[in-house]
Design a protein around this motif. Structure first.
Motif, PDB file in Angstrom:
ATOM      1  N   SER A  58       0.827  -1.214   0.000  1.00  0.00           N
ATOM      2  CA  SER A  58       0.000   0.000   0.000  1.00  0.00           C
ATOM      3  C   SER A  58       0.857   1.257   0.000  1.00  0.00           C
ATOM      4  CB  SER A  58      -0.912   0.002   1.232  1.00  0.00           C
ATOM      5  OG  SER A  58      -0.132   0.016   2.420  1.00  0.00           O
ATOM      6  N   GLY A  59       2.192   1.081   0.115  1.00  0.00           N
ATOM      7  CA  GLY A  59       3.097   2.232   0.122  1.00  0.00           C
ATOM      8  C   GLY A  59       3.215   2.899   1.471  1.00  0.00           C
ATOM      9  N   GLN A  60       2.789   2.210   2.542  1.00  0.00           N
ATOM     10  CA  GLN A  60       2.789   2.819   3.881  1.00  0.00           C
ATOM     11  C   GLN A  60       3.816   2.202   4.822  1.00  0.00           C
ATOM     12  OE1 GLN A  60       0.607   5.472   4.431  1.00  0.00           O
ATOM     13  NE2 GLN A  60       0.315   5.196   2.229  1.00  0.00           N
ATOM     14  N   PHE A  61       4.693   1.336   4.336  1.00  0.00           N
ATOM     15  CA  PHE A  61       5.569   0.588   5.242  1.00  0.00           C
ATOM     16  C   PHE A  61       6.639   1.459   5.915  1.00  0.00           C
ATOM     17  CE2 PHE A  61       7.472   0.214   1.007  1.00  0.00           C
ATOM     18  CZ  PHE A  61       8.789   0.556   1.231  1.00  0.00           C
ATOM     19  N   HIS A  62       6.830   2.683   5.452  1.00  0.00           N
ATOM     20  CA  HIS A  62       7.856   3.557   6.029  1.00  0.00           C
ATOM     21  C   HIS A  62       7.238   4.787   6.694  1.00  0.00           C
ATOM     22  CE1 HIS A  62       6.794   5.263   2.215  1.00  0.00           C
ATOM     23  NE2 HIS A  62       7.559   6.329   2.398  1.00  0.00           N
ATOM     24  N   HIS A  63       5.918   4.727   6.954  1.00  0.00           N
ATOM     25  CA  HIS A  63       5.218   5.876   7.531  1.00  0.00           C
ATOM     26  C   HIS A  63       4.836   5.618   8.978  1.00  0.00           C
ATOM     27  CE1 HIS A  63       3.765   7.558   3.394  1.00  0.00           C
ATOM     28  NE2 HIS A  63       5.034   7.788   3.642  1.00  0.00           N
ATOM     29  N   GLY A  64       4.500   6.688   9.701  1.00  0.00           N
ATOM     30  CA  GLY A  64       3.896   6.598  11.025  1.00  0.00           C
ATOM     31  C   GLY A  64       4.749   5.811  12.001  1.00  0.00           C
ATOM     32  N   ALA A  65       4.076   4.904  12.720  1.00  0.00           N
ATOM     33  CA  ALA A  65       4.763   4.108  13.746  1.00  0.00           C
ATOM     34  C   ALA A  65       5.782   3.163  13.129  1.00  0.00           C
ATOM     35  CB  ALA A  65       3.729   3.313  14.553  1.00  0.00           C
ATOM     36  N   ARG A  66       5.642   2.890  11.843  1.00  0.00           N
ATOM     37  CA  ARG A  66       6.568   1.969  11.186  1.00  0.00           C
ATOM     38  C   ARG A  66       7.832   2.660  10.694  1.00  0.00           C
ATOM     39  NH1 ARG A  66       1.417   0.974   9.838  1.00  0.00           N
ATOM     40  NH2 ARG A  66       1.485   2.482   8.165  1.00  0.00           N
TER      41      ARG A  66
ATOM     42  N   ALA B 263      15.607  -0.066   2.426  1.00  0.00           N
ATOM     43  CA  ALA B 263      14.629  -0.002   1.337  1.00  0.00           C
ATOM     44  C   ALA B 263      15.183   0.799   0.171  1.00  0.00           C
ATOM     45  CB  ALA B 263      13.327   0.617   1.837  1.00  0.00           C
ATOM     46  N   LEU B 264      15.942   1.874   0.478  1.00  0.00           N
ATOM     47  CA  LEU B 264      16.597   2.649  -0.582  1.00  0.00           C
ATOM     48  C   LEU B 264      17.694   1.826  -1.262  1.00  0.00           C
ATOM     49  CD1 LEU B 264      16.903   6.101   1.209  1.00  0.00           C
ATOM     50  CD2 LEU B 264      15.651   5.680  -0.913  1.00  0.00           C
ATOM     51  N   GLU B 265      18.424   1.058  -0.478  1.00  0.00           N
ATOM     52  CA  GLU B 265      19.519   0.257  -1.030  1.00  0.00           C
ATOM     53  C   GLU B 265      19.018  -0.817  -1.985  1.00  0.00           C
ATOM     54  OE1 GLU B 265      23.079  -2.783   0.475  1.00  0.00           O
ATOM     55  OE2 GLU B 265      21.865  -1.678   1.955  1.00  0.00           O
ATOM     56  N   TYR B 266      17.916  -1.459  -1.617  1.00  0.00           N
ATOM     57  CA  TYR B 266      17.432  -2.581  -2.428  1.00  0.00           C
ATOM     58  C   TYR B 266      16.338  -2.176  -3.422  1.00  0.00           C
ATOM     59  CZ  TYR B 266      20.039  -5.178   1.070  1.00  0.00           C
ATOM     60  OH  TYR B 266      21.039  -5.639   1.890  1.00  0.00           O
ATOM     61  N   GLY B 267      15.955  -0.906  -3.405  1.00  0.00           N
ATOM     62  CA  GLY B 267      15.045  -0.404  -4.448  1.00  0.00           C
ATOM     63  C   GLY B 267      13.582  -0.326  -4.090  1.00  0.00           C
ATOM     64  N   LEU B 268      13.221  -0.598  -2.836  1.00  0.00           N
ATOM     65  CA  LEU B 268      11.803  -0.496  -2.453  1.00  0.00           C
ATOM     66  C   LEU B 268      11.366   0.955  -2.288  1.00  0.00           C
ATOM     67  CD1 LEU B 268      11.273  -3.453   0.047  1.00  0.00           C
ATOM     68  CD2 LEU B 268      10.008  -3.040  -2.057  1.00  0.00           C
ATOM     69  N   LEU B 269      12.311   1.838  -1.980  1.00  0.00           N
ATOM     70  CA  LEU B 269      12.057   3.281  -1.930  1.00  0.00           C
ATOM     71  C   LEU B 269      12.951   3.972  -2.940  1.00  0.00           C
ATOM     72  CD1 LEU B 269      11.777   4.079   1.900  1.00  0.00           C
ATOM     73  CD2 LEU B 269       9.912   3.892   0.244  1.00  0.00           C
ATOM     74  N   LEU B 270      12.478   5.077  -3.506  1.00  0.00           N
ATOM     75  CA  LEU B 270      13.220   5.822  -4.512  1.00  0.00           C
ATOM     76  C   LEU B 270      13.407   7.252  -4.018  1.00  0.00           C
ATOM     77  CD1 LEU B 270      11.145   4.586  -7.594  1.00  0.00           C
ATOM     78  CD2 LEU B 270      13.288   3.617  -6.754  1.00  0.00           C
ATOM     79  N   ASP B 271      14.642   7.698  -3.974  1.00  0.00           N
ATOM     80  CA  ASP B 271      14.935   9.067  -3.533  1.00  0.00           C
ATOM     81  C   ASP B 271      14.797  10.009  -4.724  1.00  0.00           C
ATOM     82  OD1 ASP B 271      15.806  11.393  -2.453  1.00  0.00           O
ATOM     83  OD2 ASP B 271      17.687  10.608  -1.638  1.00  0.00           O
ATOM     84  N   LYS B 272      13.712  10.766  -4.734  1.00  0.00           N
ATOM     85  CA  LYS B 272      13.436  11.679  -5.850  1.00  0.00           C
ATOM     86  C   LYS B 272      13.843  13.116  -5.535  1.00  0.00           C
ATOM     87  CE  LYS B 272       9.701   8.921  -7.801  1.00  0.00           C
ATOM     88  NZ  LYS B 272       8.311   8.917  -8.290  1.00  0.00           N
ATOM     89  N   GLY B 273      14.436  13.312  -4.340  1.00  0.00           N
ATOM     90  CA  GLY B 273      14.913  14.634  -3.974  1.00  0.00           C
ATOM     91  C   GLY B 273      13.816  15.641  -3.743  1.00  0.00           C
ATOM     92  N   ILE B 274      12.695  15.207  -3.183  1.00  0.00           N
ATOM     93  CA  ILE B 274      11.569  16.107  -2.932  1.00  0.00           C
ATOM     94  C   ILE B 274      11.248  16.132  -1.438  1.00  0.00           C
ATOM     95  CG2 ILE B 274      10.533  15.874  -5.224  1.00  0.00           C
ATOM     96  CD1 ILE B 274       8.666  13.787  -4.113  1.00  0.00           C
ATOM     97  N   THR B 275      10.543  17.188  -1.043  1.00  0.00           N
ATOM     98  CA  THR B 275      10.154  17.361   0.349  1.00  0.00           C
ATOM     99  C   THR B 275       8.650  17.287   0.466  1.00  0.00           C
ATOM    100  OG1 THR B 275      12.057  18.794   0.696  1.00  0.00           O
ATOM    101  CG2 THR B 275      10.316  18.881   2.352  1.00  0.00           C
ATOM    102  N   GLY B 276       8.162  16.577   1.496  1.00  0.00           N
ATOM    103  CA  GLY B 276       6.734  16.392   1.692  1.00  0.00           C
ATOM    104  C   GLY B 276       6.086  17.605   2.332  1.00  0.00           C
ATOM    105  N   ARG B 277       4.763  17.532   2.595  1.00  0.00           N
ATOM    106  CA  ARG B 277       4.010  18.642   3.178  1.00  0.00           C
ATOM    107  C   ARG B 277       4.477  18.971   4.584  1.00  0.00           C
ATOM    108  NH1 ARG B 277      -1.961  16.473   2.388  1.00  0.00           N
ATOM    109  NH2 ARG B 277      -0.832  14.562   2.927  1.00  0.00           N
ATOM    110  N   THR B 278       5.004  17.965   5.296  1.00  0.00           N
ATOM    111  CA  THR B 278       5.456  18.185   6.669  1.00  0.00           C
ATOM    112  C   THR B 278       6.851  18.790   6.723  1.00  0.00           C
ATOM    113  OG1 THR B 278       6.378  15.951   6.779  1.00  0.00           O
ATOM    114  CG2 THR B 278       4.076  16.238   7.468  1.00  0.00           C
ATOM    115  N   GLY B 279       7.478  18.935   5.567  1.00  0.00           N
ATOM    116  CA  GLY B 279       8.835  19.464   5.530  1.00  0.00           C
ATOM    117  C   GLY B 279       9.897  18.393   5.586  1.00  0.00           C
ATOM    118  N   GLU B 280       9.483  17.159   5.829  1.00  0.00           N
ATOM    119  CA  GLU B 280      10.427  16.051   5.861  1.00  0.00           C
ATOM    120  C   GLU B 280      10.673  15.522   4.453  1.00  0.00           C
ATOM    121  OE1 GLU B 280       8.507  13.336   8.493  1.00  0.00           O
ATOM    122  OE2 GLU B 280       9.590  14.114  10.239  1.00  0.00           O
TER     123      GLU B 280
END
Length: 797
Positions: free
Chosen positions: A147-155, A164-181
Motif C-alpha cells: 500500500s506504500g505505507q511501510f515507512h510511515h507513522g509508527a513503522r 529499502a533505498l539500497e534494495y530499491g523499495l524506496l526511490l529518492d526523488k529529492g523532494i520534500t513532503g508537506r510536513t517538511g520532511e
C-alpha cells in the motif's frame, strides 16, 4: 525447544505484532480468519489465547494458543506452525536480527518485507477485490500487498528506510513532503506482491503487479533481479510446468491436484526463460517432461517453439509438450472456467516435436504426390469421402487442419448420437460454439410436441465442455437479473422449453441477447439495516439454444435468433427408429459414442478466439423477399464468420491477427444456413410448412376437399396439433371451410396452392450464383462482366 517452552516464551501480543494485527483498547479485533466487519475476536492476555465468537469462522468454538493461531494464519500443519513459532521467537530476542536491525542481508530484509506485505493483505480491500477478480485466493498462495505505507507513522525507522533505498523499495526523488520532511517514491505502490526465491528458499527478489491496470505500468521487478517463482523446483520433480507469467503460475498453484503432481516455474515473459531458470531445470535428475503453459498469442507460440528447441538441445531425451488453452492465458482460463478444465488440458497436451515431425512428413509426402492429388480431387467418387472420414486423425491439430473439416465434424456429430438433420445439426454446432467469440449467436428450434427438438439441442450441448454449459427447464421473471456480473460470461445457455417462460422472463432474455448486458435498479440493505437503491449489472457473452412448439408467438425473440425447424418427415422418423433399434440390439457401441463426444469437446477446447474479416462481405446479398432482411443479413455474415472461425487452422491471418474468410467458407455457410433463410422468407413456421406440404401431396389437386378426421388418421397427429395447424392455415387464407356438418365433419379446401419448391430453388440459385460470381472474379479479376447473374435472378424472384 519444547512446545511448552515455546508457549511460555512467545506471547500472543508478539504473534499479533508479527502479523501486523492490532487489537483495540478492549482487546478486540476483526478476525483474520473470515470476512469480519465488526470485531468478533477477543484476545486474552492472561491466558495468552484468542477466541472468535463468530459462527462463520472456521475456528469458532476453539480457544487458540499461539501455535494454533500461527497454524490457522499460515494454513499449515502443526509441525510447521511450531517451526514458525520458533522463527518468530528468534526475531524477538535481543541477540537476533529483526526487521529494524541494521546490516540485514538482502534475503533477510526482503523476507521480512514480504512477510509485512503478506500481513497487510488481510486489511486491504483493494487487494482482496483485485485478487478475487483474477480468481486468486490469498489463503492458498503466498501473496502480499504494497500500500506504500511501510515507512510511515509508527513503522518509520531509519534502518528500514536505508535498506529499502539500497534494495530499491524506496526511490529518492529529492523532494520534500508537506510536513517538511524528506519524501520518497514507493516502488510497486498499490500492487500485489510475489516473492522470488533462491536455491536456499530465501526471498531473493520481489515482483509487483499493479492493481490499477495501468497499461503503461503493470509489472515491477526490484533491481538486480534474482530468484525464481514460486521457488526452485523439487529435486525429485518428474513433470515440470513452465508458465509465461507469475500470475499464471500462482493460478495453477491453487489447484491441489496440479500442485501435488507437478512442479511449477514462472518465466518472466516470452523472453524470460533466463539462465537461472535454465540451470535449475538442468539440475533435475529425475525430470521426464517439460510442459509449456504459455499465452495463446503469436508471441507465446514463438517463445514455446524457441525455448522448446533450447531445452531439447540442453536436455536430450526429455519430452517437451505444450498445453493449448481455450483462452488467452492460464489466469484468464481460470477466471472463465472451473479448475477441472486444467486437468483435462494437461491430459490432452501436445508433444511439440512429435507434431512437428508429423507435419514435416506430411509436407514431404504432399510434395511427392502433388500431381496425383490434384487428379484425385477432381475425380473423387461419392463413396470416397466417407472412407476418409472413418480414418480418424491421430491428433486434434491434424483433425482441424484437414481439408473437409466440416464434413468430418458432421460425421463425428452423427457418431455421437444425432441422427439425420445434417445441416441443422451443423448450424446448431456453429451457433453454440460462438460463445467463444465476442458476438455470440442464438437459435430457436421449433417443432411439434414429441418431434425431438429438446433432444437435439440437449445432444448438441453434450458436445461442449460441460463446465461451460448451463441447462434450464424454466427461467423465472427476475432470475437473469440476479446472476453475478460475470457468471454468464463465455457460457452456453440451454432452455429446454421456451413455452414455459412468462413475458417478463422472455423480455429479459431478449434484452440480454441484444445487448449482452442487463442493468437493474435493486433495493438492498445498508450496514444499519436501512433500505437503499443500488445499480446491479449482469454481463453475458453467451450463446443459447431454445426449444418451442410455437411458431409466431415469439416474434421478437425469433428476429434475434436463428429459426431452425425439426425435420418431422417420415424419412427422418424412419432413420431415428432404425437407430433406436440398432442401439437396443447392441449394434451401436456406447463407448464409441462417448469417444466421439469427448473428441468433439477437445476440438472445441482447442479453438482459439480470433476476430474474423470477410473481404467479400460487400458483395453478398440476400433475396429482397426475406422477412426482416436487416437482421438476417447480419446473421448470414455471422455464420460465414463462424465457419471461418471453425476453419481457423487452415486460414491465413492479417497483420492484425485476424482470420481471413475464403470463398469456400461462404459456400459452406450458405449450404448450412439455407433452410433457415427459407424459413425467414416463408410466412409459415417450420412444422406448419411441413404439414402443409404433406397436405398438398395428400389432396393432390385444387378441387378436392377433405375433412380433418381423415387427415389426422393419415398423418397420425394429435387433435390439438391438428387444430392449431388448421386454424393458422385458415387465418392465413391457405385453406377455407366449404361446408359439411359438425357431427359428420367440416369440409375444407386448399385455397392458396403456393409453389414452395420453386421458391426454394429460386433462393438457392440466387445465393449460389452469387458465390459463382465471386469465384469468377477471383480467377479472372480483369475480365469485364455484363449484368450480374444474381441481379437477374433477384429480379425474377
Amino acid at each position: 525447544m519444547e512446545i511448552q517452552e515455546i508457549k511460555s516464551r512467545l506471547s500472543i501480543a508478539t504473534v499479533l505484532h508479527y502479523y501486523g494485527l492490532k487489537p483495540d483498547k478492549n482487546a478486540k479485533m476483526c478476525c483474520p480468519f473470515h470476512e469480519d466487519k465488526t470485531p468478533s475476536m477477543q484476545i486474552y492476555y492472561k491466558t495468552q489465547t484468542a477466541y472468535c465468537f463468530s459462527s462463520n469462522c472456521k475456528t469458532h468454538g476453539k480457544s487458540m494458543d499461539v501455535i494454533d493461531f500461527i497454524l490457522h494464519k499460515e494454513n499449515c500443519t502443526k509441525h510447521e506452525a511450531i517451526k514458525k513459532a520458533v522463527e518468530i521467537l528468534g526475531h524477538q530476542e535481543p541477540n537476533k536480527k529483526d526487521r529494524y536491525q541494521k546490516n540485514l542481508s538482502r534475503e533477510e530484509f526482503l523476507g521480512n518485507m514480504f512477510q509485512y506485505f503478506r500481513n497487510a493483505i488481510n486489511n486491504s480491500k483493494p487487494a482482496k477485490d483485485y485478487l478475487e477478480k483474477r480468481s486468486l485466493d490469498f489463503t492458498k498462495i503466498e501473496v502480499g500487498y504494497n500500500s506504500g505505507q511501510f515507512h510511515h507513522g509508527a513503522r518509520k525507522d531509519e534502518n528500514v528506510i536505508a535498506q529499502a533505498l539500497e534494495y530499491g523499495l524506496l526511490l529518492d526523488k529529492g523532494i520534500t513532503g508537506r510536513t517538511g520532511e524528506k519524501a520518497y517514491g514507493v516502488f510497486g505502490k498499490w500492487s500485489i506482491c510475489f516473492a522470488l526465491k533462491n536455491k536456499e528458499n530465501e526471498v531473493a527478489g520481489l515482483y509487483f503487479r499493479s492493481t490499477l491496470n495501468d497499461d503503461k505500468a503493470k509489472h515491477f521487478y526490484l533491481k538486480n533481479r534474482t530468484g525464481i517463482y514460486p521457488g526452485y523446483p523439487n529435486p525429485n520433480t518428474k513433470k515440470l510446468i513452465l508458465t509465461e507469467a507469475i500470475i499464471d503460475a500462482a493460478s495453477l498453484l491453487q489447484i491441489k491436484n496440479i500442485a501435488e503432481n507437478y512442479s511449477i516455474v514462472a518465466c518472466f515473459g516470452t523472453n524470460g526463460l533466463n539462465e537461472e531458470i535454465l540451470n535449475s531445470i538442468k539440475s533435475l535428475e529425475f525430470l521426464e517432461e517439460i510442459i509449456f503453459c504459455f499465452d495463446q498469442d503469436e508471441a507465446g507460440k514463438i517463445a514455446v517453439e524457441k525455448y522448446g528447441k533450447v531445452l531439447q538441445e540442453e536436455m536430450p531425451g526429455i519430452k517437451i509438450s505444450s498445453v493449448e488453452l481455450p483462452n488467452n492465458d492460464v489466469n484468464e482460463t481460470l477466471q472463465l472456467h472451473n479448475e477441472e478444465i486444467f486437468l483435462e488440458l494437461l491430459e490432452n497436451k501436445k508433444d511439440i516435436f512429435l507434431s512437428t515431425e508429423t507435419e514435416r512428413f506430411a509436407n514431404t509426402d504432399e510434395n511427392n504426390r502433388q500431381g496425383n492429388e490434384q487428379k484425385k480431387k477432381i475425380t473423387i467418387t461419392e463413396a470416397e469421402p466417407k472412407a476418409e472420414l472413418r480414418a480418424e486423425p491421430k491428433t486434434i491439430t491434424e483433425f482441424l487442419e484437414q481439408k473437409d473439416l466440416l464434413k468430418s465434424l458432421n460425421y463425428l456429430i452423427e457418431k455421437s448420437g444425432i441422427i439425420g438433420e445434417e445441416n441443422s445439426r451443423m448450424l446448431l454446432f456453429l451457433i453454440i460454439i460462438s460463445y467463444l467469440n465476442k458476438n455470440p449467436l442464438h437459435a430457436l428450434v421449433q417443432g411439434s410436441s414429441g418431434s425431438g427438438k429438446t433432444h437435439i439441442i440437449s445432444r448438441i450441448a453434450d458436445l461442449m465442455p460441460q463446465e461451460d454449459v448451463l441447462r434450464f427447464t424454466r427461467i423465472t421473471e427476475s432470475s437473469l437479473y440476479n446472476w453475478g456480473e460475470f457468471d454468464l460470461f463465455q457460457k452456453i445457455i440451454i432452455i429446454e422449453d421456451l413455452d414455459g417462460l412468462k413475458e417478463d422472463a422472455l423480455y429479459a432474455l431478449r434484452e440480454f441477447i441484444s445487448n449482452q448486458v442487463l442493468r437493474s435498479s435493486v433495493t438492498i440493505k445498508d450496514k444499519k439495516g436501512n433500505n437503499k437503491s443500488s445499480h446491479k449489472i449482469v454481463k453475458g457473452q453467451f450463446s443459447s439454444l431454445s426449444a418451442t412448439t410455437k411458431g409466431e408467438t415469439y416474434e421478437d425473440n425469433m428476429s434475434r435468433s436463428f429459426l431452425i425447424a425439426v425435420d418431422e418427415s417420415k424419412e427422418q422418423t424412419q432413420r431415428i427408429i432404425q437407430y433406436q433399434n440398432r442401439r437396443n440390439a447392441g449394434e451401436i457401441n456406447p463407448e464409441e459414442q462417448q469417444k466421439a463426444i469427448h473428441f468433439i469437446q477437445k476440438i472445441v477446447r482447442n479453438l482459439k478466439f480470433y476476430e474474423v474479416v470477410n473481404p467479400y462481405a460487400t458483395k453478398l446479398n440476400l433475396p429482397e423477399k426475406v422477412h426482416k432482411i436487416r437482421r438476417l443479413n447480419e446473421m448470414y455474415q455471422a455464420v460465414i464468420k463462424q465457419v471461418t472461425f471453425l476453419n481457423q487452422y487452415q486460414r491465413k491471418l492479417t497483420k492484425d491477427n485476424q482470420l481471413i474468410t475464403e470463398i469456400e467458407d461462404i459456400e459452406q455457410a450458405t449450404e448450412i444456413l439455407f433452410e433457415s433463410i427459407v424459413l425467414k422468407v416463408d410466412e409459415l413456421d417450420g412444422s406448419l410448412r411441413q404439414f402443409f406440404e404433406r397436405l398438398k401431396k395428400f389432396v393432390k389437386n385444387e378441387k378436392q376437399d377433405f375433412v380433418l378426421r381423415e387427415i389426422r388418421q393419415e398423418f397420425n397427429i394429435s387433435k390439438t396439433q391438428m387444430f392449431r395447424y388448421i386454424q393458422t392455415l385458415t387465418e392465413l387464407d391457405y385453406i377455407k371451410q366449404i361446408g359439411g356438418f359438425a357431427n359428420k365433419g367440416i369440409k375444407y379446401k386448399i385455397s392458396y396452392w403456393d409453389n414452395y419448391q420453386k421458391l426454394r430453388a429460386e433462393i438457392k440459385d440466387f445465393l449460389m450464383l452469387q458465390i459463382l460470381e465471386l469465384k469468377q472474379e477471383q480467377t479472372a479479376p480483369s475480365k469485364p462482366k455484363n449484368k450480374k447473374l444474381s441481379t437477374i435472378v433477384n429480379e425474377s424472384i
